[in-house]
Enzyme design. Structure first.
Site, PDB file in Angstrom:
ATOM      1  N   SER A  17     -56.238  52.713  -2.538  1.00  0.00           N
ATOM      2  CA  SER A  17     -55.176  51.726  -2.310  1.00  0.00           C
ATOM      3  C   SER A  17     -55.089  51.364  -0.840  1.00  0.00           C
ATOM      4  CB  SER A  17     -53.798  52.275  -2.664  1.00  0.00           C
ATOM      5  OG  SER A  17     -53.785  53.004  -3.815  1.00  0.00           O
ATOM      6  N   ASN A  30     -50.427  44.911  -2.208  1.00  0.00           N
ATOM      7  CA  ASN A  30     -49.674  45.688  -1.225  1.00  0.00           C
ATOM      8  C   ASN A  30     -49.455  44.922   0.074  1.00  0.00           C
ATOM      9  OD1 ASN A  30     -49.218  47.822  -2.909  1.00  0.00           O
ATOM     10  ND2 ASN A  30     -51.051  48.931  -2.287  1.00  0.00           N
ATOM     11  N   GLU A  79     -57.573  44.782  -8.723  1.00  0.00           N
ATOM     12  CA  GLU A  79     -58.130  44.054  -7.581  1.00  0.00           C
ATOM     13  C   GLU A  79     -59.593  44.458  -7.418  1.00  0.00           C
ATOM     14  OE1 GLU A  79     -54.231  43.533  -4.719  1.00  0.00           O
ATOM     15  OE2 GLU A  79     -55.248  45.465  -4.651  1.00  0.00           O
ATOM     16  N   HIS A 115     -59.427  48.354  -7.676  1.00  0.00           N
ATOM     17  CA  HIS A 115     -58.104  48.938  -7.426  1.00  0.00           C
ATOM     18  C   HIS A 115     -57.160  48.683  -8.592  1.00  0.00           C
ATOM     19  CE1 HIS A 115     -54.107  48.970  -5.061  1.00  0.00           C
ATOM     20  NE2 HIS A 115     -54.402  50.195  -5.453  1.00  0.00           N
TER      21      HIS A 115
HETATM   22  N1  LIG Z   1     -51.223  57.225  -8.160  1.00  0.00           N
HETATM   23  C1  LIG Z   1     -51.180  55.937  -7.956  1.00  0.00           C
HETATM   24  O1  LIG Z   1     -50.146  55.274  -8.184  1.00  0.00           O
HETATM   25  C2  LIG Z   1     -52.401  55.203  -7.485  1.00  0.00           C
HETATM   26  C3  LIG Z   1     -52.471  53.797  -7.607  1.00  0.00           C
HETATM   27  C4  LIG Z   1     -53.617  53.136  -7.198  1.00  0.00           C
HETATM   28  C5  LIG Z   1     -54.662  53.841  -6.650  1.00  0.00           C
HETATM   29  N2  LIG Z   1     -54.563  55.194  -6.513  1.00  0.00           N
HETATM   30  C6  LIG Z   1     -55.713  55.902  -5.931  1.00  0.00           C
HETATM   31  O2  LIG Z   1     -56.373  56.626  -6.950  1.00  0.00           O
HETATM   32  C7  LIG Z   1     -56.871  57.852  -6.431  1.00  0.00           C
HETATM   33  C8  LIG Z   1     -56.413  59.003  -7.302  1.00  0.00           C
HETATM   34  O3  LIG Z   1     -55.022  59.012  -7.429  1.00  0.00           O
HETATM   35  P1  LIG Z   1     -54.298  59.889  -8.565  1.00  0.00           P
HETATM   36  O4  LIG Z   1     -52.867  59.534  -8.470  1.00  0.00           O
HETATM   37  O5  LIG Z   1     -55.004  59.750  -9.846  1.00  0.00           O
HETATM   38  O6  LIG Z   1     -54.518  61.386  -8.000  1.00  0.00           O
HETATM   39  P2  LIG Z   1     -54.468  62.770  -8.806  1.00  0.00           P
HETATM   40  O7  LIG Z   1     -54.138  63.803  -7.805  1.00  0.00           O
HETATM   41  O8  LIG Z   1     -53.654  62.639 -10.038  1.00  0.00           O
HETATM   42  O9  LIG Z   1     -55.991  62.983  -9.273  1.00  0.00           O
HETATM   43  C9  LIG Z   1     -57.057  63.211  -8.394  1.00  0.00           C
HETATM   44  C10 LIG Z   1     -58.086  64.034  -9.130  1.00  0.00           C
HETATM   45  O10 LIG Z   1     -59.273  64.049  -8.339  1.00  0.00           O
HETATM   46  C11 LIG Z   1     -59.807  65.368  -8.341  1.00  0.00           C
HETATM   47  N3  LIG Z   1     -60.605  65.475  -7.127  1.00  0.00           N
HETATM   48  C12 LIG Z   1     -60.171  65.590  -5.862  1.00  0.00           C
HETATM   49  N4  LIG Z   1     -61.221  65.599  -5.027  1.00  0.00           N
HETATM   50  C13 LIG Z   1     -62.338  65.499  -5.781  1.00  0.00           C
HETATM   51  C14 LIG Z   1     -63.741  65.433  -5.472  1.00  0.00           C
HETATM   52  N5  LIG Z   1     -64.178  65.460  -4.218  1.00  0.00           N
HETATM   53  N6  LIG Z   1     -64.586  65.291  -6.495  1.00  0.00           N
HETATM   54  C15 LIG Z   1     -64.166  65.247  -7.772  1.00  0.00           C
HETATM   55  N7  LIG Z   1     -62.857  65.289  -8.110  1.00  0.00           N
HETATM   56  C16 LIG Z   1     -61.962  65.419  -7.119  1.00  0.00           C
HETATM   57  C17 LIG Z   1     -58.617  66.283  -8.411  1.00  0.00           C
HETATM   58  O11 LIG Z   1     -58.964  67.534  -8.934  1.00  0.00           O
HETATM   59  C18 LIG Z   1     -57.670  65.491  -9.332  1.00  0.00           C
HETATM   60  O12 LIG Z   1     -57.865  65.835 -10.687  1.00  0.00           O
HETATM   61  C19 LIG Z   1     -56.444  57.887  -4.970  1.00  0.00           C
HETATM   62  O13 LIG Z   1     -57.486  57.375  -4.170  1.00  0.00           O
HETATM   63  C20 LIG Z   1     -55.271  56.966  -4.926  1.00  0.00           C
HETATM   64  O14 LIG Z   1     -55.062  56.375  -3.679  1.00  0.00           O
HETATM   65  C21 LIG Z   1     -53.472  55.891  -6.940  1.00  0.00           C
END
Ligand SMILES: NC(=O)c1ccc[n+]([C@@H]2O[C@H](COP(=O)([O-])OP(=O)(O)OC[C@H]3O[C@@H](n4cnc5c(N)ncnc54)[C@H](O)[C@@H]3O)[C@@H](O)[C@H]2O)c1
Length: 506
Positions: free
Chosen positions: A124, A195, A157, A145
């Site tokens: 993001s 954003n 996106e 995204h």
């Molecule tokens: N949560 C939101 O609202 C949102 C919205 C848009 C984008 N994002 C983006 O999506 C991504 C994930 O967000 P999320 O909320 O799902 O996080 P989350 O913490 O729920 O999940 C992340 C997962 O990735 C795993 N992980 C971490 N490092 C790793 C690696 N090197 N290799 C393999 N697996 C790995 C973790 O074990 C975990 O299960 C981030 O980059 C975030 O910025 C999140």
């Protein structure tokens, strides 16, 4: 070019957390085979189990058929190691939001996948270009995204980095459609579209609050009631949590080298330090009891007044309607060309404050009350000058309320609340178009789907009229002498030409 609609299409998803699961769900329901991988050993299998429960629940509720749920689950697999993703056509990462972790992951993936496999990031806030730069073939890296919760937020996106091949974004665009999502195409810039476009609503509302023009509850009421937003800005801040929204505001502001249009408010850091995060901490701008916001009582309508009401600002389109409405509310009207000595003087300023409007129209500032002419429907915003008497203000308030209009009283403000907040949203949307970050249509689609605004910023500007938005910004700019309010060239040009703000340029 990679065909996203081929039957054997295989999507790898790294990171089986909140976002990875959501992406897996919509992909599998779109007929795409999915392989999940997570660095935590059991995470991918747990995610598959949970997706199985989610799909069954959707079938029980009748949202999808049992057969579709079964087929979607059968398309989701878990990989034990990164090398299990070798046969994927696209791998999208949704791991921790860290530039170094994402760069390292893509470096490792390049050693595993085929040369024509695309690598997509769900970041993001990080630069897609900076993630891609770590790769041997940065042209195959793009942003993809999604928004949370992925199954409900239907926009994605597709972000082109500085080195991304056009075909990579085209293939992700087609893949998004196959997943039932609406793709919008953005150049890699801070905040992408959604954003970035969201800066106006929150920062301008915070500015109105910080200036003491109105409290948070009044600002929310006006933007919901008069301008049609689903959530007021302070309800939204409470919902997201200041621990999330404050760093996003600061990051985008700094990434744009302190662009004043995105300037956050000093109120945020102070509230964050106090632990007033919002709903999640039990208190933010509102207090919460049993998860429900406690809205302060709306002030009672004052008794009707016998003071005659005179309406100025000739030439304002809302003037006749206001006169009829006041009459219907039982007000005594002064129909003279100039106000009688005892009459309350109503002005209808656009972009100006009540004080400036009183002086411009040669009226007594102690008897002048301003009504927002642009957001005057079942709802009215009133303000006086610092000298306006309570009896003058209350006379207009009671007359409007008597005719069935809900009234909110604020302190003197250039552009009331709704005018200036909407003008900021439109101006930032225009500047996103001016910078060629996205097409006008994609800007509006991204904002309506991603932020839930009643209209996209450019259509919102067209609804008010480009020239009116320009007038509001010019007046704000003149009043505050703050470059925050300088109009975007996109807006100025289209307003002067008298054409839609959606008008593209070849
Ligand atoms: N949560 C939101 O609202 C949102 C919205 C848009 C984008 N994002 C983006 O999506 C991504 C994930 O967000 P999320 O909320 O799902 O996080 P989350 O913490 O729920 O999940 C992340 C997962 O990735 C795993 N992980 C971490 N490092 C790793 C690696 N090197 N290799 C393999 N697996 C790995 C973790 O074990 C975990 O299960 C981030 O980059 C975030 O910025 C999140």
């Amino acid at each position: 070019m990679l065909d996203a609609n081929r039957d054997d299409f295989l999507l790898g998803i790294v990171g089986a957390g909140l976002m990875g699961r959501g992406i897996a769900q919509v992909a599998a329901l779109g007929g795409v085979r999915v392989l999940l991988f997570d660095s935590r050993a059991e995470a991918a299998a747990e995610a598959r189990d949970e997706l199985g429960r989610t799909l069954s629940m959707l079938a029980q509720k009748g949202k999808i058929t049992e057969a579709a749920a079964g087929a979607a689950l059968a398309r989701i697999g878990a990989a034990a190691g990164l090398d299990g993703l070798a046969g994927c056509h696209v791998v999208v990462e949704a791991i921790v939001e860290s530039l170094e972790a994402k760069r390292e992951l893509f470096r490792q993936l390049e050693a595993v996948v085929a040369d024509d496999c695309l690598l997509a990031t769900n970041t993001s806030s990080l630069s897609v270009t900076a993630i891609a730069a770590a790769c041997r073939a940065p042209q195959r890296v793009a942003g993809f995204h999604f928004f949370s919760p992925v199954p409900l937020m239907k926009v994605v996106e597709v972000v082109d980095g500085a080195l991304t091949a056009l075909a990579a974004g085209d293939a992700l665009t087609a893949l998004a459609r196959r997943m039932g999502h609406a793709p919008v195409r953005a150049q890699d810039t801070p905040g992408f579209i959604v954003n970035h476009a969201g800066r106006g609503y929150l920062t301008e509302a915070l500015r109105v609050l910080g200036e003491g023009i109105a409290d948070h509850a009044r600002i929310d009421r006006i933007l919901r009631g008069a301008a049609g937003f689903r959530l007021g800005p302070f309800e939204l801040l409470d919902l997201t949590g200041l621990d999330v929204s404050c760093p996003v505001m600061e990051t985008i502001y700094h990434q744009y080298y302190e662009e004043p249009r995105y300037r956050p408010s000093p109120l945020l850091r102070q509230r964050l330090a106090a632990g007033l995060l919002g709903r999640k901490s039990g208190r933010g701008f509102y207090a919460y009891a049993d998860g429900r916001a406690q809205f302060p009582a709306v002030p009672p309508v004052p008794p009707a007044s016998m003071l005659p009401l005179w309406v100025g600002t000739p030439g304002c389109g809302a003037r006749e309607g206001l006169l009829r409405r006041l009459e219907a509310g039982g007000a005594r009207l002064d129909r003279g060309t100039r106000p009688a000595p005892e009459s309350v003087c109503i002005v209808l300023p656009v972009g100006r404050d009540a004080s400036t409007a009183a002086l411009d129209e040669g009226l007594d500032p102690a008897r002048t009350v301003a009504v927002d002419p642009l957001f005057l429907d079942l709802y009215a915003t009133l303000m006086g000058t610092p000298l306006t008497t309570a009896s003058a203000r209350d006379a207009v308030w009671a007359a409007l309320a008597g005719g069935g209009t809900e009234v909110t009283v604020i302190r003197d403000s250039a552009g009331f609340v709704a005018q200036r907040v909407v003008a900021m949203i439109v101006n930032i949307g225009c500047d996103i178009a001016q910078q060629r970050i996205a097409t006008p249509q994609d800007i509006d689609r991204a904002v309506t789907l991603g932020l839930g605004y009643p209209l996209g910023p450019l259509a919102m500007g067209d609804a008010l009229g480009g020239a009116t938005v320009l007038a509001i910004l010019d007046a704000l700019h003149g009043f505050y002498r703050d470059p925050r309010y300088r109009p975007s060239p996109w807006l100025t040009r289209r307003a002067r030409l008298g054409v839609s703000l959606l008008t593209p340029e070849p």
